[in-house]
Design a protein around this motif. Structure first.
Motif, PDB file in Angstrom:
ATOM      1  N   HIS A 187       0.837  -1.201   0.000  1.00  0.00           N
ATOM      2  CA  HIS A 187       0.000   0.000   0.000  1.00  0.00           C
ATOM      3  C   HIS A 187       0.877   1.259   0.000  1.00  0.00           C
ATOM      4  N   TYR A 188       1.939   1.235   0.769  1.00  0.00           N
ATOM      5  CA  TYR A 188       2.844   2.386   0.823  1.00  0.00           C
ATOM      6  C   TYR A 188       3.511   2.605  -0.539  1.00  0.00           C
ATOM      7  N   LEU A 189       3.991   1.526  -1.143  1.00  0.00           N
ATOM      8  CA  LEU A 189       4.676   1.647  -2.432  1.00  0.00           C
ATOM      9  C   LEU A 189       3.741   2.206  -3.497  1.00  0.00           C
ATOM     10  N   VAL A 190       2.510   1.687  -3.529  1.00  0.00           N
ATOM     11  CA  VAL A 190       1.544   2.178  -4.516  1.00  0.00           C
ATOM     12  C   VAL A 190       1.171   3.626  -4.215  1.00  0.00           C
ATOM     13  N   GLY A 191       0.947   3.938  -2.937  1.00  0.00           N
ATOM     14  CA  GLY A 191       0.538   5.285  -2.550  1.00  0.00           C
ATOM     15  C   GLY A 191       1.576   6.337  -2.815  1.00  0.00           C
ATOM     16  N   THR A 192       2.855   5.953  -2.805  1.00  0.00           N
ATOM     17  CA  THR A 192       3.939   6.914  -3.053  1.00  0.00           C
ATOM     18  C   THR A 192       4.422   6.884  -4.500  1.00  0.00           C
ATOM     19  N   GLY A 193       3.761   6.090  -5.349  1.00  0.00           N
ATOM     20  CA  GLY A 193       4.139   6.038  -6.752  1.00  0.00           C
ATOM     21  C   GLY A 193       5.505   5.436  -7.002  1.00  0.00           C
ATOM     22  N   SER A 194       5.884   4.453  -6.209  1.00  0.00           N
ATOM     23  CA  SER A 194       7.204   3.843  -6.327  1.00  0.00           C
ATOM     24  C   SER A 194       7.385   3.164  -7.687  1.00  0.00           C
ATOM     25  N   THR A 195       8.586   3.299  -8.229  1.00  0.00           N
ATOM     26  CA  THR A 195       8.946   2.625  -9.481  1.00  0.00           C
ATOM     27  C   THR A 195       9.965   1.517  -9.244  1.00  0.00           C
ATOM     28  N   ARG A 196      10.180   1.144  -7.987  1.00  0.00           N
ATOM     29  CA  ARG A 196      11.127   0.076  -7.667  1.00  0.00           C
ATOM     30  C   ARG A 196      10.698  -1.244  -8.305  1.00  0.00           C
ATOM     31  N   GLU A 197      11.691  -2.066  -8.608  1.00  0.00           N
ATOM     32  CA  GLU A 197      11.401  -3.437  -9.010  1.00  0.00           C
ATOM     33  C   GLU A 197      10.972  -4.197  -7.762  1.00  0.00           C
ATOM     34  N   VAL A 198       9.757  -4.753  -7.793  1.00  0.00           N
ATOM     35  CA  VAL A 198       9.201  -5.431  -6.622  1.00  0.00           C
ATOM     36  C   VAL A 198       8.752  -6.832  -7.024  1.00  0.00           C
ATOM     37  N   LEU A 199       9.352  -7.829  -6.384  1.00  0.00           N
ATOM     38  CA  LEU A 199       8.999  -9.225  -6.612  1.00  0.00           C
ATOM     39  C   LEU A 199       8.279  -9.739  -5.375  1.00  0.00           C
TER      40      LEU A 199
END
Length: 418
Positions: free
Chosen positions: A303-315
């Protein structure tokens, strides 16, 4: 650090104390609870006490800390305290409680080891205890200051806004303040403690049936808390069961109570957020691995990653018994799909009639079938046997120990070896 003489004594007696610590900790708890029954009634997890998990965790923590304290090189002994300090802070532990532990712990050491505890040995291990206690108090007071509360004053009353059935045995509770004011922002991966008053038997007095109550506290990961006026937790009901050795595993007192008694509009006592399994902001690849209800801190991180617009590679790798029993199943899928560089792999013990395809598989998580990104930071949460198995697989793939972080629900019996 310890004095030179105490260091020598602790090194010499560590094998004896370490071997006996598993016998010492049960005696310690028996003594302390006899003198302070309110601690067992209102603070300690009675289920963990009954199973011996708390005793094992304390033994591991003391042994690990003492070993690192007298080692000539290696990990900083403070490394083993962060997880304990966050747990203590979530319970509102204060400095004045440490002398109580000291009194009964050392009485237990003398009871178990007898004449082997000479004045010199007692003095050296006394120094170890207070070294550890002062370090914990320092960390805990720092956590209280960061949270903006007085030492130990972590509790607030919240109201249940919404109750959602996530799976047959898992319910989500969305909590907010009674007046709609803003809640403190939590860091992704943290948890809160929940305090409930449980009925603890009944007694008849002058024909009036009185129900005695105890306070019990449990920790639940925040599934969302970033930039919102609500906190979300998910609670899995835990029925009584039997371990492989035939021992009875007691039902989850607090989790089952919440399932049966907490509904929209009800009030509940909740702590400020704590927990050191916190997502570190960076651009390095991220691997999130979970099983069962261990998905809850992972959902909070996503939720945090989506909410902050993260572009990290996430597996994201998740294992569960079946799609029907997978709490947050659709939410997990949607969150990963919302990440520009997100990938999801799922394993189920039972897929029913659904075909295996692509990233949907039968069986247990198999790290060898997934390409772990180079220099990835890995977050791990789930049942202890699952985490031990995945951890071994990661190490076999030459993943650095420092890049693997984990969360344990309950006493950290993994502490001494992780």
């Amino acid at each position: 650090m310890l004095s030179t003489r105490s260091t020598q004594v602790v090194k010499a007696t560590l094998p004896v104390i370490g071997a006996a610590i598993g016998d010492i900790t049960p005696v310690f708890y028996q003594r302390m609870f006899a003198a302070h029954p309110e601690l067992e009634r209102d603070l300690f997890n009675r289920g963990n006490q009954a199973q011996g998990d708390q005793q094992s965790a304390l033994a591991g923590a003391i042994a690990a800390y003492a070993t690192l304290l007298v080692a000539e090189d290696g990990r900083d002994p403070l490394d083993v305290l962060a997880r304990i300090a966050h747990k203590h802070a979530s319970l509102g532990i204060t400095e004045d409680q440490y002398p109580i532990v000291h009194e009964h712990l050392f009485a237990a050491i003398v009871e178990v080891l007898g004449d082997a505890v000479t004045p010199e040995v007692a003095s050296a291990w006394d120094e170890v205890y207070w070294h550890m206690a002062r370090a914990l108090v320092t960390i805990e007071n720092g956590l209280y200051a960061e949270t903006g509360v007085a030492d130990g004053d972590v509790w607030r009353t919240l109201v249940l806004r919404r109750r959602l059935q996530e799976s047959p045995d898992t319910v989500s509770f969305v909590l907010g303040t009674p007046d709609g004011s803003t809640l403190p922002e939590a860091q992704p991966g943290q948890y809160v403690s929940v305090q409930v008053a449980l009925p603890d038997g009944a007694r008849q007095i002058r024909q009036i049936r009185q129900i005695r109550q105890i306070r019990q506290i449990r920790q639940y990961s925040l599934t969302h808390a970033h930039g919102v006026s609500e906190w979300g937790i998910s609670v899995k009901a835990v029925p009584e069961s039997r371990a492989e050795d035939g021992a009875v595993v007691p039902a989850g007192e607090v989790s089952n109570f919440l399932h049966h008694n907490l509904f929209e509009g009800d009030e509940i006592r909740v702590s400020a957020p704590f927990g050191e399994l916190v997502l570190q902001d960076s651009e390095t690849p991220l691997v999130l691995i979970s099983a069962g209800i261990g998905i809850t801190p992972i959902i909070g991180i996503l939720h945090y990653l989506v909410g902050t617009g993260s572009t990290r590679e996430v597996l994201v790798l998740h294992a569960d018994r079946s799609p029907a029993r997978h709490a947050h199943r659709q939410e997990l899928k949607e969150l990963v799909e919302a990440l520009p560089a997100g990938t999801l792999h799922r394993w189920y013990e039972d897929l029913g009639v659904r075909p295996t395809r692509g990233a949907l598989r039968v069986g247990r998580v198999d790290i060898g079938t997934v390409a772990i990104p180079v220099e990835a930071k890995i977050y791990l949460c789930g049942p202890l046997p699952f985490m031990e198995s995945v951890h071994r697989s990661l190490i076999e793939q030459h993943i650095a120990e420092a890049d693997i972080r984990y969360e344990v629900f309950g006493p950290d019996k993994w502490l001494a070896s992780a």
